[in-house]
Design an enzyme around this catalytic site. Structure first.
Site, PDB file in Angstrom:
ATOM      1  N   CYS A   2       0.862  -1.167   0.000  1.00 29.16           N
ATOM      2  CA  CYS A   2       0.000   0.000   0.000  1.00 29.16           C
ATOM      3  C   CYS A   2       0.905   1.227   0.000  1.00 29.16           C
ATOM      4  CB  CYS A   2      -0.864   0.024   1.242  1.00 29.16           C
ATOM      5  SG  CYS A   2      -1.735  -1.515   1.528  1.00 29.16           S
ATOM      6  N   ARG A  26       1.890   1.238  -6.200  1.00 33.91           N
ATOM      7  CA  ARG A  26       2.107   0.412  -5.009  1.00 33.91           C
ATOM      8  C   ARG A  26       0.907  -0.468  -4.693  1.00 33.91           C
ATOM      9  NH1 ARG A  26       5.699   0.523  -0.724  1.00 33.91           N
ATOM     10  NH2 ARG A  26       7.571   1.461  -1.513  1.00 33.91           N
ATOM     11  N   TRP A  69      -3.595  -2.081  -1.203  1.00 33.10           N
ATOM     12  CA  TRP A  69      -3.489  -3.412  -1.793  1.00 33.10           C
ATOM     13  C   TRP A  69      -3.942  -4.343  -0.681  1.00 33.10           C
ATOM     14  CZ3 TRP A  69      -1.005  -8.128  -1.132  1.00 33.10           C
ATOM     15  CH2 TRP A  69      -0.925  -8.950  -2.257  1.00 33.10           C
ATOM     16  N   ASN A  95       0.236   0.742   6.403  1.00 31.81           N
ATOM     17  CA  ASN A  95       0.765  -0.303   5.519  1.00 31.81           C
ATOM     18  C   ASN A  95       1.311  -1.415   6.396  1.00 31.81           C
ATOM     19  OD1 ASN A  95       0.378   1.501   3.473  1.00 31.81           O
ATOM     20  ND2 ASN A  95       2.555   1.893   3.091  1.00 31.81           N
ATOM     21  N   GLY A  96       1.113  -2.652   5.976  1.00 31.05           N
ATOM     22  CA  GLY A  96       1.696  -3.770   6.724  1.00 31.05           C
ATOM     23  C   GLY A  96       0.606  -4.626   7.338  1.00 31.05           C
ATOM     24  N   GLU A 433      12.189 -14.939 -17.780  1.00 33.28           N
ATOM     25  CA  GLU A 433      11.747 -13.553 -17.623  1.00 33.28           C
ATOM     26  C   GLU A 433      10.695 -13.196 -18.686  1.00 33.28           C
ATOM     27  OE1 GLU A 433      11.746 -11.494 -15.414  1.00 33.28           O
ATOM     28  OE2 GLU A 433      11.455  -9.542 -16.341  1.00 33.28           O
ATOM     29  N   LYS A 437       6.925 -11.867 -17.773  1.00 31.08           N
ATOM     30  CA  LYS A 437       6.403 -10.587 -18.275  1.00 31.08           C
ATOM     31  C   LYS A 437       5.053 -10.799 -18.943  1.00 31.08           C
ATOM     32  CE  LYS A 437       8.166  -8.187 -16.609  1.00 31.08           C
ATOM     33  NZ  LYS A 437       9.262  -8.297 -15.736  1.00 31.08           N
ATOM     34  N   GLU A 440       2.227 -11.765 -16.368  1.00 25.36           N
ATOM     35  CA  GLU A 440       1.765 -10.805 -15.364  1.00 25.36           C
ATOM     36  C   GLU A 440       0.972  -9.638 -15.935  1.00 25.36           C
ATOM     37  OE1 GLU A 440       4.880  -9.117 -12.949  1.00 25.36           O
ATOM     38  OE2 GLU A 440       6.188  -8.832 -14.651  1.00 25.36           O
ATOM     39  N   HIS A 456      10.449 -33.711 -22.714  1.00 25.46           N
ATOM     40  CA  HIS A 456      10.175 -34.679 -21.647  1.00 25.46           C
ATOM     41  C   HIS A 456       8.849 -34.397 -20.947  1.00 25.46           C
ATOM     42  CE1 HIS A 456      14.122 -36.531 -21.979  1.00 25.46           C
ATOM     43  NE2 HIS A 456      14.627 -35.308 -22.094  1.00 25.46           N
ATOM     44  N   LYS A 550       3.739  -3.110  -6.916  1.00 24.36           N
ATOM     45  CA  LYS A 550       5.128  -2.904  -7.316  1.00 24.36           C
ATOM     46  C   LYS A 550       6.090  -3.373  -6.231  1.00 24.36           C
ATOM     47  CE  LYS A 550       8.299  -1.147 -10.009  1.00 24.36           C
ATOM     48  NZ  LYS A 550       8.595  -1.968 -11.192  1.00 24.36           N
TER      49      LYS A 550
END
Ligand code: F6R
Length: 555
Positions: A2, A26, A69, A95-96, A433, A437, A440, A456, A550
């Site tokens: 957040c 964020r 968030w 936050n937290g 990577e 990308k 997401e 395999h 983020k």
């Protein structure tokens, strides 16, 4: 995850609203602002971004804001921050996570407090209210409040007479002074303009009031924050801008590295990181091993379960410098020397580091890491003593000059259900990577696999038109060409990213021919663009992928 922002001073409402926009990367489930209005605290909050909640910034000399968030409690208007106490004189943004909130909440409710949200955060403001009611000072009320809560937090409390109280424990929090105006923020980005920016040290308490502040504990002055304005310019999204900024980000990182002494690395080396930064760690592992080091890369949240020997040097990689999965390792006290690689001067990771090496990518606003990744790879190549890094800005620039082929391919990828990214050796890092990308931001299922291993198992998913991207360099042309053939024989649509075509692939994306060990810095760029274009074509906002934030400051 957040974001918190606050100001005491002229036009505080506008600053907080604008600051919240800068912090939306964020977290952006919900947002809100608390401000002083005729001697009381007013709150405007709800689900969505701040521009949906506040049409015109309130005229006020003191305000705090929050962008959320969700952790505790669903995404609802009531659960949005700030939260008010029973009297309406105080409001908190947090936050937290408050671990003991359930016990505190029932104690407070038994004592007659009324709760309006399902969040853990609301207990903070009721505890504060209780303490002030007993007649103690704001600072003592804050001391009492933090003595009762257990967990991880950055918090700001606004009072009806225009003061801000702040505390941190394990979550980032900064404050700044510019003339008589005072600011708080969970993130350096909205404070870029201020001449004096300080990071609260864990366990410290801060009382800001009109005209001054009192600090109980300590704070460190933050230096080296890029003062560059973070605006979109001609681009549609920050992610697009940040992809195109890579030549400059690489050049600035290289210039900075020239001024720096290489940190000493010897013995057993562990590289620890999360997400994209973990892919950089894999690259670092490869290069350090190539140079004769005993190096090994770990996903931060898995490091806890490592049962082998402790490292002599721990390389901690994090663009934000605030990823809890990584910080918790450092906080638990690794015996080794820590070399931190971060893009964020003043971030918490620095507290635990023997050496800090910055990526000089400038603030990265898009949630998906792009320029911070390629600069991390560059720093790692430099740490490993690899030569020829000065070719990188120009090589990336070449890739960015002609993007029409990638735009074409993106159309096909945008309608795919699933995509494979395959690579061998060093190039597997790029495949991983590339898949992350795409996944997401476009929400298309993507999986990376060692090219040779794909036969395999994963190959059984291949049907007509299934897109398979290969990242390839000269040392693995022959073997990878066979994997391309195997995939094509089963109907796959194959694309290679490499300096030269392999022969059998359907489409070849050319990247400049630079030393192979440096190719991962360049070959990821078309895949970043592919993911970006696919996301846009699918109507997604690549800067704000759903469910992501983020900076992931919870475990
Ligand atoms: C991917 C992404 C995340 C981060 C991860 C680690 O595009 O952005 O996977 O890489 O959350 O973040 P930092 O590097 O800040 O520790």
């Amino acid at each position: 995850m957040c974001g918190i922002i606050g100001k005491i001073g002229p036009d505080a409402g506008r600053f907080v609203v604008e600051g919240l926009k800068a912090l939306e990367y964020r977290g952006y489930d919900s947002s809100g602002i608390a401000f002083v209005d005729s001697g009381s605290v007013k709150i405007l909050k709800g689900v969505g971004t701040i521009d949906k909640i506040v049409r015109e910034p309130p005229l006020t000399d003191a305000a705090i804001g929050h962008t959320r968030w969700a952790t505790h409690g669903g995404v609802t208007d009531f659960n949005a921050h700030p939260h008010s106490d029973c009297t309406g004189k105080y409001a908190v943004a947090h936050n937290g996570i408050i671990e003991n909130y359930a016990d505190l909440k029932s104690e407070l409710m038994n004592a007659g407090h009324r709760f309006r949200s399902e969040t853990d955060s609301e207990v903070i403001v009721h505890l504060f209210e209780d303490a002030v009611r007993r007649g103690v000072s704001y600072m003592d009320a804050l001391t009492y409040t933090v003595s009762k809560i257990r967990g991880q937090y950055a918090l700001a409390i606004l009072t009806a007479d225009g003061h801000i109280l702040a505390a941190r424990n394990g979550a980032p929090f900064l404050f700044a002074k510019d003339g008589d105006a005072l600011y708080v923020s969970s993130d350096p980005v909205p404070l870029l303009f201020a001449p004096d920016v300080y990071r609260l040290v864990d366990g410290s308490l801060l009382h800001l009031y009109p005209g001054g502040y009192e600090l109980r504990g300590s704070a460190r002055r933050v230096t080296g924050i890029s003062a560059r304005r973070v605006d979109l310019g001609k681009y549609r999204h920050y992610m697009e801008k940040e992809i195109f900024e890579q030549p400059r980000a690489l050049a600035e990182t290289l210039r900075y590295l020239q001024t720096l002494q290489r940190p000493e690395i010897s013995g057993r080396v562990h590289l620890v990181a999360a997400g994209t930064s973990y892919h950089a760690a894999l690259y670092g592992e490869y290069l350090l091993r190539m140079q004769g080091f005993d190096a090994r890369a770990f996903i931060a949240s898995e490091y806890l379960y490592w049962r082998g020997q402790e490292p002599d040097v721990l390389i901690a990689i994090s663009q934000s410098g605030e990823t809890e999965d990584l910080l918790s390792i450092l906080r638990n006290g690794v015996s080794s020397e820590v070399v931190a690689i971060t893009n964020t001067p003043g971030s918490t990771i620095e507290e635990y580091a023997r050496d800090v090496v910055y990526t000089r990518a400038g603030p990265e606003v898009g949630v998906a890491a792009t320029k911070t990744y390629t600069t991390q790879l560059t720093v790692l190549a430099w740490l490993a003593g690899i030569e020829g890094l000065d070719q990188l800005p120009e090589a990336v620039s070449q890739v960015l000059k002609n993007t029409s082929l990638i735009e074409d391919l993106s159309k096909r990828v945008a309608s795919a259900r699933s995509v494979y990214f395959l690579g061998r050796g060093l190039h597997l890092v790029t495949a991983k990577e590339g898949a992350l990308k795409l996944k997401e931001i476009s929400y298309i299922h993507a999986e990376a696999y060692p090219a040779g291993e794909s036969k395999h198992g994963p190959i059984s998913l291949i049907e007509d038109g299934f897109p398979v991207f290969f990242s390839v360099g000269p040392s693995v042309y022959t073997e990878t060409a066979s994997n391309v053939e195997e995939m094509r024989a089963r109907g796959a649509w194959t694309v290679s990213v490499s300096p030269n075509p392999l022969g059998p692939e359907d489409v070849h994306i050319a990247v400049p021919s630079i030393p192979e060990v440096l190719l991962p810095v360049v070959e990821i760029v078309p895949l970043q663009l592919l993911a970006y274009n696919a996301a846009v074509l699918r109507g997604n906002n690549p800067d704000r992928p759903r469910n992501l934030a983020k900076s992931v400051t919870v475990k």
